[in-house]
Design an enzyme around this catalytic site. Structure first.
Site, short mmCIF file in Angstrom:
data_model
loop_
_atom_site.label_atom_id
_atom_site.label_comp_id
_atom_site.label_asym_id
_atom_site.label_seq_id
_atom_site.Cartn_x
_atom_site.Cartn_y
_atom_site.Cartn_z
N GLY B 114 39.31 39.41 44.43
CA GLY B 114 39.81 40.66 45.23
C GLY B 114 41.17 40.89 45.00
O GLY B 114 41.65 41.96 44.88
N GLU B 117 42.08 42.41 41.94
CA GLU B 117 41.48 43.83 41.69
C GLU B 117 42.72 44.42 42.61
O GLU B 117 42.90 45.78 42.31
CB GLU B 117 40.19 43.94 42.45
CG GLU B 117 39.24 43.34 41.60
CD GLU B 117 37.60 43.22 42.28
OE1 GLU B 117 37.78 42.30 43.25
OE2 GLU B 117 36.88 43.67 41.83
N GLU B 137 34.48 35.56 40.28
CA GLU B 137 33.37 35.93 40.89
C GLU B 137 32.17 35.45 40.31
O GLU B 137 31.27 34.87 41.24
CB GLU B 137 33.32 37.50 41.03
CG GLU B 137 34.26 38.13 42.04
CD GLU B 137 35.44 38.44 41.60
OE1 GLU B 137 35.80 38.10 40.30
OE2 GLU B 137 36.29 39.40 41.91
#
Lengths: 262, 263
Positions: B114, B117, B137
């Site tokens: 995350g 991202e 992930e």
């Protein structure tokens, strides 16, 4: 700290801000077996992380610096290939990348991975009898240990390829002529000379010494424009260090600076 | 004037450096793990910066050591799909991507999962020489859920995007720069300062033009060329209706620097 944590095949001592790594398998010309490889990788990691360590020296006990990988273990294929690779890479990348000066005190033959360790250091001082050798081709192997990247950058690809193709040793004096060896030093003088230099680094402005190395390493993969940018920005950071203040004051007061490494 | 205490933020810091808002993820003990509370605070801070006329650009950073090492796995481990949908944690991030002013990521250390991202949602990325990007992930039996499989290929192409998303491996700052993921690699000591400098430069430019330039570039990633060109042209024509266009061209002709009001 002494050798306890990394085992007796490698002596590790921090003295006056300098981490000394002494390869200690003199009966095997300090050939790298699984135990020594692991100990070297751990010791270099520890030296990088230890804020007390401001310079690092690698040298060998006995008459060799390091004769290369221990072929006896190699033949038995002990240890997983990936783990072996990971430890070698960690060792070489850290010697080359850590933001602290690294010195090889080459007290004798440096072959294969032993030569690579010396090449990955920032500086090399050698006794007249020392030699560098990449003998892989003699047993039908290609060159590894990062030497194909490191050595051409130190002596040019023509000389490097000659060493790789022939497997012939390169003596300390010839190495000095090529810029591979910073200086040839008599055996009794090697350690005192390297100690004095390393301790000078250890009492120097640590951030600036680290920044110099980071800039040189960054520049190797960058354009001049990018390198100028990186240098300029790092210089700005150096100007905020206490050592810079002290350096300027000492210069103005015409006295030697007393750097604190901050 | 730091006023994060006034806002009651516990997971981030919000500072205003002249016309530049600086949002700092501030959970260093857990490598800035992206908890729902942290995400809520980031989006709240960006909403404030969006509304403040004097703020012309923003910087998003994780501080000197780490950008963000990913989501809070402890928090996530036992959740059901329905839990996930109801909390819509990744959907809430859309506030970051929809921020209308220039947003610059200042990345030191890990930007993983995350965290990566989040950096990819920004308009430019300044990376410290120690920065590492990646989408690990896959190693947890999931995939990125906040744009990792979408923004990587749009930035670096399919093959590197596959490598990153399928292997979970990391990309160094230098490689990210070569791939065009990062605008500049700088010494880690000055990453935030460089990002703020860039933001301050942007803050001198006409805000409405910045906004429509950003919108047009972002649109290009979602539309066929003809539609994107048409959209760009409309934005181009529209800007001739602004005071800043008149001022910008007059200043150019008078050989002086334009003073822009965002009108």
């Amino acid at each position: 700290m002494t050798e306890a944590a990394t085992g007796s095949v490698l002596k590790y001592e921090v003295e006056n801000g300098v981490a000394w790594l002494r390869l200690n398998r003199p009966e095997s010309l300090n050939a790298v077996n699984n135990e020594l490889r692991h100990a070297l990788a751990e010791a270099v990691k520890r030296a990088e992380r230890d804020a007390e360590v401001r310079a690092l020296v690698v040298t060998g006990e006995g008459r060799a610096f390091c004769a290369g990988a221990d072929l006896r273990e190699f033949q038995e294929r002990t240890g997983a290939v990936e783990a072996i690779r990971g430890e070698y890479e960690s060792l070489l990348l850290r010697l080359h990348g850590m933001a602290k000066p690294t010195i090889a005190a080459v007290n004798g033959v440096a072959a294969g991975i032993g030569a690579s360790i010396a090449f990955a250091c920032d500086l090399r001082y050698a006794v007249p009898e020392a030699s560098f050798r990449e003998a892989f081709v003699r047993i039908g192997l290609t060159v590894d240990g990062g030497a194909t990247w490191l050595l051409p950058r130190l002596i040019g690809s023509g000389k490097a390829l000659e060493m790789f193709y022939t497997g012939d040793p390169l003596g300390a004096e010839e190495g000095a002529g090529l810029g591979l060896v910073n200086r040839v030093v008599e055996p009794g003088e090697l350690e005192p000379m390297v100690r004095s230099l390393a301790e000078r680094f250890a009492t120097g402005p640590a951030a600036a010494l680290g920044a110099i190395k980071r800039s040189v390493n960054f520049a190797a993969g960058a354009t001049l424009e990018e390198a100028l940018d990186f240098e300029f920005l790092l210089q700005g950071a150096m100007m905020e260090t206490e050592d810079f203040q002290e350096g300027v004051m000492a210069f103005l007061e015409k006295r030697p600076p007393n750097f604190k490494g901050r | 004037m730091p006023d994060d205490t006034a806002m009651g933020y516990e997971n981030i810091l919000l500072d205003r450096n002249g016309p530049v808002g600086v949002v700092t993820l501030n959970r260093p003990k857990v490598l800035n793990a992206l908890s729902p509370a942290l995400i809520a605070e980031v989006t709240d801070a960006l909403s404030h910066l969006e509304d403040e006329g004097e703020i012309r650009a923003a910087v998003l950073t994780g501080g000197p050591r780490v950008f963000a090492a990913g989501a809070d796995i402890v928090d996530m481990a036992e959740r059901s799909p329905v839990d996930q949908l109801l909390r819509d944690q990744t959907g809430r991030w859309s506030r970051v991507a929809s921020f209308s002013k220039p947003l610059i990521a200042a990345v030191n250390g890990y930007a993983l999962g995350g965290g990566c991202e989040l950096a990819l949602m920004c308009d430019m990325i300044v990376a410290g020489d120690s920065a590492r990007f990646g989408q690990p992930e896959i190693n947890l039996g999931i995939i990125p859920g906040a744009g990792g499989t979408q923004r990587w290929p749009r930035t670096v192409g399919k093959y590197v995007a596959m490598e990153v998303n399928l292997t979970g491996g990391q990309v160094s700052a230098q490689r990210a720069y070569q791939l065009g993921l990062v605008n500049r690699v700088v010494p880690a000591e000055v990453t935030l300062r460089v990002a703020v400098d860039i933001a301050r430069q942007l803050a001198t430019k006409p805000p409405l033009a910045l906004r429509l330039a950003k919108e047009s570039v972002n649109k290009s990633l979602e539309t066929p060329l003809s539609e994107g060109l048409s959209n760009e042209r409309k934005n181009f024509y529209f800007l001739f209706a602004t005071e800043d266009q008149k001022e910008g061209m007059r200043a150019f002709l008078e050989k002086r620097r334009g003073e822009f009001k965002g009108r």
